[in-house]
Design an enzyme around this catalytic site. Structure first.
Site, PDB file in Angstrom:
ATOM      1  N   ASP A   9       0.889  -1.167   0.000  1.00 35.22           N
ATOM      2  CA  ASP A   9       0.000   0.000   0.000  1.00 35.22           C
ATOM      3  C   ASP A   9       0.928   1.218   0.000  1.00 35.22           C
ATOM      4  OD1 ASP A   9      -2.283   1.740   0.759  1.00 35.22           O
ATOM      5  OD2 ASP A   9      -1.269   1.783   2.702  1.00 35.22           O
ATOM      6  N   ASP A  11      -0.231   5.143   0.896  1.00 40.55           N
ATOM      7  CA  ASP A  11      -0.512   6.152   1.922  1.00 40.55           C
ATOM      8  C   ASP A  11      -0.698   5.511   3.292  1.00 40.55           C
ATOM      9  OD1 ASP A  11      -2.223   7.550  -0.730  1.00 40.55           O
ATOM     10  OD2 ASP A  11      -0.536   8.551   0.242  1.00 40.55           O
ATOM     11  N   GLU A  55     -14.039  10.305  -4.210  1.00 41.65           N
ATOM     12  CA  GLU A  55     -15.089   9.693  -3.388  1.00 41.65           C
ATOM     13  C   GLU A  55     -15.156  10.370  -2.028  1.00 41.65           C
ATOM     14  OE1 GLU A  55     -12.668   8.243  -5.008  1.00 41.65           O
ATOM     15  OE2 GLU A  55     -13.559   6.822  -6.430  1.00 41.65           O
TER      16      GLU A  55
HETATM   17  C1  XBP Z   1      -5.157   6.250   0.609  1.00 42.94           C
HETATM   18  C2  XBP Z   1      -6.351   6.876   0.011  1.00 42.94           C
HETATM   19  C3  XBP Z   1      -6.167   7.933  -1.031  1.00 42.94           C
HETATM   20  C4  XBP Z   1      -5.453   9.137  -0.426  1.00 42.94           C
HETATM   21  C5  XBP Z   1      -5.672  10.392  -1.244  1.00 42.94           C
HETATM   22  O1  XBP Z   1      -4.685   5.364  -0.365  1.00 42.94           O
HETATM   23  O2  XBP Z   1      -7.461   6.492   0.336  1.00 42.94           O
HETATM   24  O3  XBP Z   1      -7.456   8.320  -1.469  1.00 42.94           O
HETATM   25  O4  XBP Z   1      -6.031   9.402   0.862  1.00 42.94           O
HETATM   26  O5  XBP Z   1      -5.200  10.174  -2.555  1.00 42.94           O
HETATM   27  P1  XBP Z   1      -3.882   4.004   0.067  1.00 42.94           P
HETATM   28  P2  XBP Z   1      -6.144  10.560  -3.798  1.00 42.94           P
HETATM   29  O6  XBP Z   1      -3.854   3.914   1.586  1.00 42.94           O
HETATM   30  O7  XBP Z   1      -4.672   2.893  -0.588  1.00 42.94           O
HETATM   31  O8  XBP Z   1      -2.500   4.190  -0.517  1.00 42.94           O
HETATM   32  O9  XBP Z   1      -6.723  11.929  -3.506  1.00 42.94           O
HETATM   33  O10 XBP Z   1      -5.225  10.553  -5.003  1.00 42.94           O
HETATM   34  O11 XBP Z   1      -7.183   9.487  -3.842  1.00 42.94           O
HETATM   35 MG    MG Z   2      -3.037   3.156   3.246  1.00 42.97          MG
END
Ligand code: XBP
Ligand code: MG
Length: 238
Positions: A9, A11, A55
């Site tokens: 993953d 973020d 979203e």
């Molecule tokens: C985390 C998310 C992403 C980020 C924002 O992604 O849910 O939506 O918060 O990025 P993960 P975007 O933990 O799956 O890496 O605005 O580009 O969606």
């Molecule tokens: Mg994450």
């Protein structure tokens, strides 16, 4: 079955990007658009229940700005806002968002040990190139990001997509995640999952995780191989 690949993953796992990265980028985009919306850390923590920036904006509007959703071209407006947010986030990454402890070392050690690396994330693909230095980005042979799949986490789609790209069964891989949405997604794709929570996700329910760690510091490939064996090579459910 031997461990052959790690699926990361982004973020919260590779880097703690939400509170001082994405959240600030959303607020900058709202201000630029003349909107009075301000996502403080507490509100943002609630909004993180929804993955995907577009979203998440829609989720916020449904609760706090329903009139915004009454516009005829609301999907286009949200897309514009999100594109501006991505621009601000990429600029923030250019100032340097550090990787979490142990991440860079594990990525390099895993490749040196012959493990294949993939990414399965909800974030926008541009954000990954902005976050990772080119030599680290090059360690990943496949990147599943954002709108690659129709259903974002907790749906399993992005992990199933990554497994298909790797042409590997889930039993040959491990997933590394930070959130309950991420664990649900990986688990539904059949992946044993190592969790490293952040301040935003430490109170999440991580039932079913293979391991829960404060971070990836000190996590070695032999240790991951050991945990992978526990998960897949014995009848013991982890
Ligand atoms: C985390 C998310 C992403 C980020 C924002 O992604 O849910 O939506 O918060 O990025 P993960 P975007 O933990 O799956 O890496 O605005 O580009 O969606
Ligand atoms: Mg994450």
């Amino acid at each position: 079955m031997k461990l052959q690949a790690l699926i990361f993953d982004v973020d919260g796992t590779l880097a703690d990007t939400e509170g001082d990265g994405h959240r600030l980028a959303f607020n900058a985009a709202f201000a630029e658009a003349g909107l009075v919306w301000h996502w403080d850390p507490a509100l943002y923590g609630e909004l993180l229940a929804v993955t995907g920036g577009k979203e998440r904006i829609r989720f916020f509007c449904a609760r706090h700005a329903p009139e915004f959703l009454q516009q005829t071209d609301v999907a286009a407006r949200i897309k514009e806002l999100h594109a501006a947010k991505t621009r601000h986030y990429v600029a923030l990454c250019a100032q340097g968002i550090p990787l979490r402890p142990g991440v860079e070392q594990l990525l390099r050690e895993a490749r040196a040990a012959g493990l294949r690396l993939a990414i399965a994330t909800t974030t926008t693909a541009e954000n990954i190139d902005a976050l990772l230095a080119p030599d680290l980005r090059a360690l990943f042979e496949t990147v599943g990001a954002g709108d690659t799949v129709p259903n974002k986490k907790p749906a399993p789609d992005i992990y199933l997509w990554a497994l298909a790209q790797l042409a590997l069964p889930a039993a040959a891989c491990l997933a590394l995640e930070d959130s309950a949405n991420g664990l649900k997604s990986a688990f539904a794709a059949g992946l044993a999952t190592v969790i490293t929570p952040t301040d935003y996700t430490r109170d999440h329910d991580f039932s079913g995780a293979l391991a829960r760690l404060p971070n990836l510091g000190g996590v070695t490939v032999p240790l991951l191989r050991h945990w992978h064996g526990l998960a897949y090579d014995s009848d013991k459910k982890w």
